[in-house]
Write a protein that holds these residues in place. Structure first.
Motif, PDB file in Angstrom:
ATOM      1  N   LEU A 170       0.801  -1.009  -0.743  1.00 59.45           N
ATOM      2  CA  LEU A 170       0.692   0.032   0.550  1.00 59.45           C
ATOM      3  C   LEU A 170       0.911   1.241   0.004  1.00 59.45           C
ATOM      4  O   LEU A 170       1.170   1.464   1.053  1.00 59.45           O
ATOM      5  N   VAL A 190      -0.040   5.572  -0.051  1.00 61.28           N
ATOM      6  CA  VAL A 190      -0.856   7.122  -0.602  1.00 61.28           C
ATOM      7  C   VAL A 190      -0.044   8.229  -0.377  1.00 61.28           C
ATOM      8  O   VAL A 190       0.851   7.960   0.293  1.00 61.28           O
ATOM      9  N   LEU A 245      -4.444  13.665  -4.597  1.00 63.29           N
ATOM     10  CA  LEU A 245      -4.525  12.224  -3.634  1.00 63.29           C
ATOM     11  C   LEU A 245      -4.247  10.832  -4.188  1.00 63.29           C
ATOM     12  O   LEU A 245      -5.590  10.792  -4.729  1.00 63.29           O
ATOM     13  N   ILE A 302      -4.012   6.604  -3.761  1.00 63.26           N
ATOM     14  CA  ILE A 302      -3.724   5.766  -3.796  1.00 63.26           C
ATOM     15  C   ILE A 302      -3.222   4.308  -4.037  1.00 63.26           C
ATOM     16  O   ILE A 302      -3.861   4.259  -4.931  1.00 63.26           O
ATOM     17  N   TYR A 311      -2.853   0.161  -4.143  1.00 55.45           N
ATOM     18  CA  TYR A 311      -2.676  -0.894  -3.439  1.00 55.45           C
ATOM     19  C   TYR A 311      -2.835  -2.386  -4.013  1.00 55.45           C
ATOM     20  O   TYR A 311      -3.535  -2.193  -5.077  1.00 55.45           O
ATOM     21  N   LEU A 318      -4.312  -1.489  -7.870  1.00 53.68           N
ATOM     22  CA  LEU A 318      -4.780  -0.924  -8.056  1.00 53.68           C
ATOM     23  C   LEU A 318      -4.287   0.535  -7.932  1.00 53.68           C
ATOM     24  O   LEU A 318      -4.219   0.908  -6.545  1.00 53.68           O
ATOM     25  N   ALA A 366      -6.616   4.470  -7.420  1.00 56.55           N
ATOM     26  CA  ALA A 366      -7.673   5.418  -7.078  1.00 56.55           C
ATOM     27  C   ALA A 366      -7.283   6.281  -6.288  1.00 56.55           C
ATOM     28  O   ALA A 366      -6.535   6.528  -6.088  1.00 56.55           O
ATOM     29  N   ILE A 378      -7.545  11.941  -6.142  1.00 58.18           N
ATOM     30  CA  ILE A 378      -8.596  12.730  -6.574  1.00 58.18           C
ATOM     31  C   ILE A 378      -7.505  13.515  -7.045  1.00 58.18           C
ATOM     32  O   ILE A 378      -6.484  14.054  -6.595  1.00 58.18           O
ATOM     33  N   SER A 379      -8.093  14.341  -7.474  1.00 57.40           N
ATOM     34  CA  SER A 379      -7.162  15.664  -7.544  1.00 57.40           C
ATOM     35  C   SER A 379      -8.552  17.123  -7.934  1.00 57.40           C
ATOM     36  O   SER A 379      -9.307  16.920  -8.783  1.00 57.40           O
ATOM     37  N   PRO A 395     -10.714  14.737 -12.807  1.00 53.42           N
ATOM     38  CA  PRO A 395     -10.632  15.036 -10.941  1.00 53.42           C
ATOM     39  C   PRO A 395     -10.992  13.316 -10.432  1.00 53.42           C
ATOM     40  O   PRO A 395     -11.074  13.145  -8.871  1.00 53.42           O
ATOM     41  N   PHE A 396     -11.686  12.447 -11.068  1.00 51.58           N
ATOM     42  CA  PHE A 396     -11.263  11.485 -10.412  1.00 51.58           C
ATOM     43  C   PHE A 396     -10.086  10.385 -11.542  1.00 51.58           C
ATOM     44  O   PHE A 396     -10.383  10.599 -12.355  1.00 51.58           O
ATOM     45  N   TYR A 413     -12.014  10.208 -15.218  1.00 52.01           N
ATOM     46  CA  TYR A 413     -13.298  11.329 -15.310  1.00 52.01           C
ATOM     47  C   TYR A 413     -13.910  12.111 -15.048  1.00 52.01           C
ATOM     48  O   TYR A 413     -13.590  12.458 -14.040  1.00 52.01           O
ATOM     49  N   PHE A 469     -16.771  14.609 -15.213  1.00 52.58           N
ATOM     50  CA  PHE A 469     -18.294  14.849 -15.381  1.00 52.58           C
ATOM     51  C   PHE A 469     -19.275  15.209 -16.507  1.00 52.58           C
ATOM     52  O   PHE A 469     -20.034  14.786 -17.200  1.00 52.58           O
ATOM     53  N   ALA A 484      -8.137  -1.552   3.072  1.00 49.22           N
ATOM     54  CA  ALA A 484      -6.405  -1.529   2.269  1.00 49.22           C
ATOM     55  C   ALA A 484      -5.403  -2.742   3.201  1.00 49.22           C
ATOM     56  O   ALA A 484      -4.809  -3.048   3.052  1.00 49.22           O
ATOM     57  N   PHE A 523     -10.287   3.068   2.084  1.00 46.91           N
ATOM     58  CA  PHE A 523     -11.011   3.482   0.943  1.00 46.91           C
ATOM     59  C   PHE A 523     -12.392   3.214   0.977  1.00 46.91           C
ATOM     60  O   PHE A 523     -12.553   1.944   0.801  1.00 46.91           O
ATOM     61  N   SER A 583     -15.891   9.913  -2.492  1.00 48.48           N
ATOM     62  CA  SER A 583     -14.452   8.616  -2.278  1.00 48.48           C
ATOM     63  C   SER A 583     -14.203   9.380  -0.753  1.00 48.48           C
ATOM     64  O   SER A 583     -14.466  11.242  -0.746  1.00 48.48           O
ATOM     65  N   ILE A 624      -7.157   7.830   7.041  1.00 49.31           N
ATOM     66  CA  ILE A 624      -5.675   7.092   7.333  1.00 49.31           C
ATOM     67  C   ILE A 624      -5.404   7.131   8.916  1.00 49.31           C
ATOM     68  O   ILE A 624      -5.705   8.269   9.803  1.00 49.31           O
ATOM     69  N   TYR A 673     -14.456  13.723  -0.980  1.00 43.23           N
ATOM     70  CA  TYR A 673     -14.433  14.156  -1.284  1.00 43.23           C
ATOM     71  C   TYR A 673     -15.679  14.497  -2.693  1.00 43.23           C
ATOM     72  O   TYR A 673     -15.821  12.757  -2.408  1.00 43.23           O
ATOM     73  N   GLN A 688     -18.378  14.890  -5.774  1.00 42.64           N
ATOM     74  CA  GLN A 688     -18.760  15.195  -7.051  1.00 42.64           C
ATOM     75  C   GLN A 688     -19.851  14.843  -7.787  1.00 42.64           C
ATOM     76  O   GLN A 688     -20.045  13.893  -7.805  1.00 42.64           O
ATOM     77  N   ARG A 738     -23.400  17.137  -9.845  1.00 47.88           N
ATOM     78  CA  ARG A 738     -24.330  17.544 -10.700  1.00 47.88           C
ATOM     79  C   ARG A 738     -25.785  17.246 -10.657  1.00 47.88           C
ATOM     80  O   ARG A 738     -26.241  15.902 -10.692  1.00 47.88           O
TER      81      ARG A 738
END
Lengths: 272, 685
Positions: free
Chosen positions: A192, A194, A210, A212, A214, A222, A224, A226-227, A232-233, A252, A254, B423, B429, B462, B466, B478, B480, B482
C-alpha cells in the motif's frame, strides 16, 4: 461504446507516470502525484525517481484525453543503470495532431546519495509545430528533482522544471512556464502507498492530488485517486505477466467524460 | 485460541477502568453524527430527536453481543457490515465473548471504537428465556415516564392581539408526555402526546387535547415472528433508495462508512410528526430468509387547493411536514390528506452476501397537483405511487460491495453502488456512485444524496481514512455531483463538489484535538436576479474548525471550538466566525450533572452561518445555527432526585449586538434577546 471501452480498460501501472501535459511548461502532473513516483516512468516525470530502476526497462504509454485524438499523448521511455544507484533514461513524448503538436525528448540522469536522498536531472528538448505554414520552434530546458526517504514508511519528492526564463520563440515575449511540484507518500507496508501532492504551473492554479496504490496480490495493483485538475477522479489497475507489466487507468470528468490510458512496460529481468 | 483470548483479556485488564473515562463519550459520538447530518442536510432539517431516542434506548438497554443476531446488530446502527460479519464469525469459531476486551482480536474492531460503544453494548449473561410469559414480562420490564415543558419567554408577534385576534391559537408553552415500557428488547409499548408552542391544548369536538399523539406495541422473537408492531413505526431497507423512513444525509462522520445502515421495521414513539407510518408491520423468518410486510393508513398534513372551476376540491398542492398547527391556515392543513401505504421486503442472507427485494404501493385520497414550473415538471403528481428495488451487499475478504437499484411506477431506474476497501489495518477507502434521474419518482426514498430529494442527481463520492498511529487519524472525503435538470431557484443544470479534511490528534484518552477543513463549490440561483436573463450564481463555502476536548479531572471536562467560515459567490461575499467554550461537570456517583456553554459569534449574513450541537435535556437534540453578531449562553443541569427520578433544567439565551427585532413573520420578537427554557422530569420504574 467509448465509455464502455473505457470502463473495461481501466487500470494503472504502479510504476506508471501518467501525464496530462501542458508542454509549454515542460511538465505538468496529470493523474496522481507524479513527483512522488519511482521507476521507469520517472523518465518523463521526477528524474530522481529513476534510482528505483535496477535493470534495463522500456515502456510505452498512450493516453486519449476525452477520447479526442487531437488531445492524445503518447510516449516511450528507456532506462538502465550505468552504475549501482545511477541510472540513465531517455524519454520521448508527443502531444497533439498534425495542425498543432508538441514533442519532448529528454535525457535523464539520477543518483542515489546515501540512504536518504536521491537526486536527478533531465535535459529536455522541446519542439512545437504549428500547422502547415507556421513552422515550428525548438527549445532546450531542464528538470531537476529530489526524493527524500524520510523514514522506512514516509518519503517525499520535489521537482522543478523550466526554471529559467526562456522565450518560446525568437521575438516573442511568451516565456516557457516554470513548473514546481511536491508530494509526500506513506507506505505502511509493501502492499500500500498513499500519496498527496501539489503542483503549480506558472500563471495557473494549483493542482492538488491524492491517490492510493493498493496491491492485493503480488502481481496485481489497483490505483484510485482524486485531483483538482481536469480529471478529478481516476482509477485503474495493472498486472504483470512474466516480464511485462500492463497498466490501464482512466480519469473521469462529469462533463468531459473519460480519459483512458494504457501503459506497457518491459523489464529485462523480472519486476518482482 | 480460547486460551489466547483469555490471555488477551488478562493482559488488557488494566484498560477496563479507562472505558468510563474517555473524552469521546457516547454523547460525543452522537454529537458528531448529529452535526454531520445537519451540516449536510442544508435546508431540510433531520428529525434528530428520533436519533436521540434510538441512541438513548440503546444506552438503557445495551445490546448483548453474545445473543444479538445479524439483524439486531445491523439495526442498532453501531456496526458496519464488515464488523458484523467478523463478529459473527468469531462467535461461531470461538464461542461467546468473555468481555468487551475480546473484541480487540476481532478484525475491523479497534480500541477507540470499542471504547466509544462500551456503554451501548454488553457481553453479560442477562436472563432471556425464550418462553417468558406475558405476565413475567410485564412484571420485570421497565416503565419510563417523561414529562417535558418548554417556553420562549420573549413574546412572539404571533401571540399579540393585532386587531383580528392573535394568530397563534395556543399558548407559548410546549408540552410532552411520554410513557414507554420495555422488557429486554422483547416487548415494548409506548405512548406519547405532544403540543408545540403556539398550538392549542383543548378537549372539544374538533380537538382532542394534545396536538399530536403517537404510540406503538411491539413484540419480538415469538416463534417465527421476528417483530410484530402495531401502531407507529418506521421502515427502511437496503440503501434507502426504495423506502427509508430515517434520515439519510450526504455523508457520514466517517468518510469510509458510506453504506446506509437500515433497520427494517422499527417501532416509533418520537415527536417528529411526519416521519413515521401508522398501522401494522410484521417481520418473519429464520436463518437465511426474512419476509416483511407492512400496511399503513394515516392522515397527513397538506396544503389543499382552493376549490374553483379549474382545480376542483379534490386536490392538494404540497405536503406539509413542519408538524406545526398554530395558525388558522396550519390548522386547516392538519390531517387534510389520507395516505394508504402497503408493501413488503424479502431478504436472503448468505454467509458473506445479502440480497433484498423491496416493493411498495401507495394511494392518497386527494390528487397532488403542483404549481407546475419548469424545475418540478417531472416530480410526482397524482394519487398513486409504486416502487420496486433490489439491494445487495457482498463481503469478500477486505472488500465490501453494496448497492441498490430501483424503478418507479413509470419504469425509470435509479441506482446507487459502492465499495469499501480496508487496504490495511491503518487505511480504508470507499467509493460510491449514484444516479437518480430527474424523472425518477419516489417520495419515500432517502438514500445517499446531496439535495433534499433523491431525484435529478448524479455523483461520485470517495472517502479515505488513514490512521498512521494510535494518536493520529486523517479523514478525507471528496464528492463531485451534478444536477442534470433544473432545481428550485436554479434555472439551469448545475454541479458542485464537496471536500472535507479532518485531522484528529488524541495523545491520551482524556484529550482530543481536531482540525477540520471543508470546501463546498456549488451553483445556485439568485434571490433577486439582478440580471435580465436567468443566471447561475457560483458559490464557494469554506470552513475551518479547531476543536479541543479535554478531561481535566475526574469531574470536569472542557471543550473549546473555534470555527471560521468564508462564503463567496459571484455577487456576494461574507465571513463568519464562532468560538465557544463548554464546561462539563460530571462527577461520578453524583446527583448533579451540569453543562455550561458560552458562545461568541460574528457572521456577516446567513450564508456564513455556523452549526454546532448543544447539550439538551435527555431524549432531546439541539442544533443551533449561529449567525449574525452576538453571544449565546447555555446552562443545562440534571439532578437525580432518587434512583428512579431525574429532573432536567435548561436555559439558553442569545443576545444580538445589532438587532432590534429577531426572526420574521409571526415568529418575530421585539428586542435583541431570544431565550428558551426547558424543564423535564423522568420517572423510571
Amino acid at each position: 461504446m467509448k465509455q464502455l471501452f473505457s470502463i473495461l480498460l481501466f487500470g494503472a501501472a504502479l510504476h506508471g507516470t501518467l501525464y496530462a501535459t501542458d508542454f509549454t511548461s515542460g511538465h505538468a502532473p496529470g493523474f496522481g502525484n507524479v513527483v512522488a513516483r519511482k521507476g521507469l516512468w520517472s523518465a518523463v516525470g521526477n528524474p530522481a525517481g529513476l534510482t528505483a530502476v535496477k535493470h534495463l526497462e522500456a515502456g510505452f504509454f498512450y493516453r486519449n484525453q476525452m477520447f479526442l485524438d487531437e488531445l492524445s499523448i503518447k510516449g516511450v521511455a528507456l532506462a538502465f543503470p550505468i552504475a549501482p544507484g545511477t541510472p540513465v533514461a531517455f524519454g520521448l513524448q508527443r502531444f497533439g495532431y498534425h495542425l498543432y503538436n508538441q514533442t519532448r525528448f529528454n535525457c535523464s540522469l539520477a543518483r542515489r546519495f546515501g540512504e536518504k536522498v536521491d537526486a536527478g536531472i533531465s535535459f529536455d528538448y522541446l519542439n512545437y509545430t504549428f500547422g502547415n505554414e507556421y513552422g515550428s520552434v525548438s527549445l532546450i530546458t531542464a528538470t531537476a528533482g529530489l526524493n527524500f526517504n524520510l523514514s522506512k514508511q514516509i518519503y517525499a519528492g520535489v521537482m522543478l522544471s523550466a526554471p529559467a526564463d526562456i522565450y518560446t520563440f525568437h521575438g516573442s515575449d511568451e516565456l516557457l512556464k516554470t513548473n514546481m511540484a511536491a508530494a509526500i507518500g506513506w507506505s505502511p507496508g509493501s502492499h500500500l502507498v498513499v500519496s498527496a501532492g501539489v503542483s503549480k504551473v506558472q500563471d495557473q492554479r494549483h493542482v492538488f492530488a491524492l491517490d492510493i496504490h493498493y496491491r492485493p496480490y503480488r502481481r496485481f495493483d489497483l490505483i484510485a485517486g482524486i485531483s483538482s485538475d481536469l480529471t478529478p477522479f481516476y482509477f485503474g489497475y495493472s498486472f504483470q505477466l512474466s516480464k511485462i507489466r500492463i497498466g490501464m487507468v482512466s480519469g473521469y470528468h462529469f462533463q468531459l467524460g473519460f480519459t483512458p490510458q494504457i501503459t506497457l512496460s518491459y523489464s529485462f529481468k523480472n519486476f518482482i | 485460541m480460547k486460551s489466547y483470548c483469555i490471555f488477551l483479556v488478562a493482559y488488557f485488564i488494566y484498560v477496563i477502568p479507562s472505558f468510563s473515562q474517555v473524552v469521546n463519550t457516547e454523547e460525543g459520538s452522537l454529537e458528531t453524527k448529529a452535526e454531520q447530518l445537519v451540516s449536510a442536510s442544508g435546508d431540510e432539517q433531520p428529525d434528530l430527536n428520533y436519533l436521540a431516542d434510538a441512541w438513548h434506548e440503546l444506552s438503557e438497554n445495551p445490546l448483548n453481543l453474545n445473543k444479538a443476531g445479524y439483524d439486531e446488530l445491523m439495526s442498532c446502527g453501531l456496526f458496519s457490515e464488515q464488523q458484523i460479519s467478523a463478529l459473527l464469525m468469531h462467535r461461531e469459531r470461538y464461542g461467546k465473548l468473555l468481555t468487551l476486551i475480546e473484541l480487540l482480536v476481532v478484525p475491523h474492531f479497534e480500541a477507540e471504537f470499542i471504547r466509544s460503544i462500551s456503554a451501548l453494548v454488553t457481553t453479560g449473561t442477562d436472563i432471556d428465556e425464550p418462553n417468558t410469559g406475558l405476565g413475567r414480562m410485564l412484571k420485570d420490564g421497565t416503565h419510563t415516564i417523561v414529562l417535558r415543558t418548554g417556553l420562549v419567554p420573549e413574546q412572539k408577534r404571533g401571540y399579540l392581539n393585532e386587531g383580528d385576534g392573535a394568530r397563534y391559537q395556543g399558548d407559548p408553552h410546549s408540552l410532552l408526555v411520554r410513557y414507554k415500557f420495555n422488557f429486554m428488547r422483547k416487548l415494548s409499548f409506548a405512548f406519547a402526546a405532544e403540543k408545540d408552542e403556539g398550538e392549542v391544548f383543548r378537549f372539544s369536538k374538533s380537538r382532542k387535547g394534545f396536538d399530536f399523539y403517537t404510540g406503538h406495541f411491539a413484540i419480538r422473537n415469538i416463534g417465527k415472528i421476528r417483530l410484530l408492531t402495531i401502531g407507529d413505526y418506521q421502515i427502511s431497507y437496503g440503501q434507502g433508495l426504495v423506502i427509508n423512513g430515517a434520515f439519510a444525509s450526504g455523508s457520514s462522520s466517517d468518510p469510509v462508512s458510506i453504506n446506509a445502515v437500515t433497520n427494517g421495521i422499527r417501532p416509533y414513539s418520537s415527536t417528529g410528526e411526519s416521519m413515521f407510518k401508522r398501522g401494522i408491520a410484521l417481520s418473519m423468518g429464520k436463518q437465511k430468509f426474512q419476509f416483511d410486510g407492512f400496511l399503513s393508513y394515516r392522515k397527513l398534513d397538506a396544503n389543499l387547493n382552493e376549490a374553483d372551476t379549474l382545480s376542483g376540491p379534490d386536490q392538494f398542492s404540497s405536503f406539509q411536514t413542519s408538524g406545526l398547527h398554530r395558525t388558522d391556515a396550519e390548522i386547516q392543513d392538519q390531517n387534510a390528506l389520507t395516505e394508504l401505504l402497503y408493501g413488503g421486503h424479502v431478504r436472503y442472507k448468505g454467509r458473506n452476501f445479502n440480497f433484498g427485494l423491496t416493493g411498495y404501493g401507495s394511494r392518497y385520497n386527494l390528487a397532488l397537483l403542483r404549481d407546475r414550473q419548469a424545475y418540478n415538471q417531472f416530480e410526482f403528481s397524482g394519487k398513486h405511487l409504486l416502487g420496486l428495488g433490489l439491494n445487495y451487499s457482498y463481503l469478500f475478504r477486505n472488500v465490501y460491495l453494496f448497492g441498490e437499484t430501483a424503478i418507479d411506477k413509470n419504469g425509470v431506474p435509479a441506482t446507487l453502488n459502492g465499495i469499501i476497501l480496508s487496504a490495511d489495518s491503518k487505511v480504508a477507502f470507499s467509493v460510491l456512485h449514484r444516479h437518480y434521474p430527474y424523472d425518477y419518482i419516489n417520495i419515500y426514498s432517502g438514500p445517499f444524496r446531496k439535495s433534499s430529494k433523491a431525484i435529478n442527481e448524479t455523483g461520485i463520492y470517495s472517502g479515505l481514512s488513514i490512521k498512521p498511529s494510535r494518536v493520529w487519524s486523517l479523514l478525507l472525503s471528496y464528492d463531485q455531483f451534478r444536477f442534470p435538470w433544473l432545481k428550485y431557484r436554479v434555472d439551469a443544470p448545475s454541479r458542485g463538489s464537496d471536500f472535507t479534511l479532518q485531522l484528529l490528534y488524541q495523545p491520551s484518552r482524556n484529550t482530543q484535538l481536531t482540525f477540520r477543513f471543508t470546501s463546498r463549490n456549488g451553483e445556485t440561483g439568485f434571490d433577486d436576479n439582478p440580471f435580465l436573463t436567468s443566471r447561475i450564481d457560483r458559490t464557494l463555502h469554506r470552513g475551518y474548525r479547531i476543536h479541543i476536548g479535554s478531561k481535566i479531572s475526574k469531574t470536569f471536562s472542557l471543550r473549546t471550538r473555534a470555527e471560521f467560515i468564508r462564503y463567496r459567490s459571484d455577487i456576494s461575499a461574507s465571513n463568519g466566525f464562532m468560538i465557544y467554550q463548554d464546561i462539563h461537570y460530571h462527577p461520578m456517583n453524583s446527583r448533579w450533572k451540569i453543562n455550561l456553554r458560552y458562545v461568541m459569534m460574528d457572521t456577516d449574513d446567513y450564508d456564513s452561518r455556523i452549526y454546532a450541537y448543544e447539550n439538551d435535556v435527555l431524549y432531546s437534540f439541539s442544533m443551533s445555527a449561529y449567525s449574525d453578531s452576538g453571544s449565546r449562553m447555555l446552562f443545562n443541569v440534571r439532578y437525580k432526585l432518587s434512583s428512579s427520578v431525574d429532573v432536567w433544567f435548561r436555559y439558553a439565551a442569545t443576545f444580538y449586538n445589532n438587532r432590534q427585532t429577531i426572526g420574521s413573520g409571526w415568529d418575530e420578537i421585539q428586542g435583541n434577546r431570544k431565550s428558551d427554557l426547558t424543564l423535564q422530569l423522568r420517572l423510571v420504574l
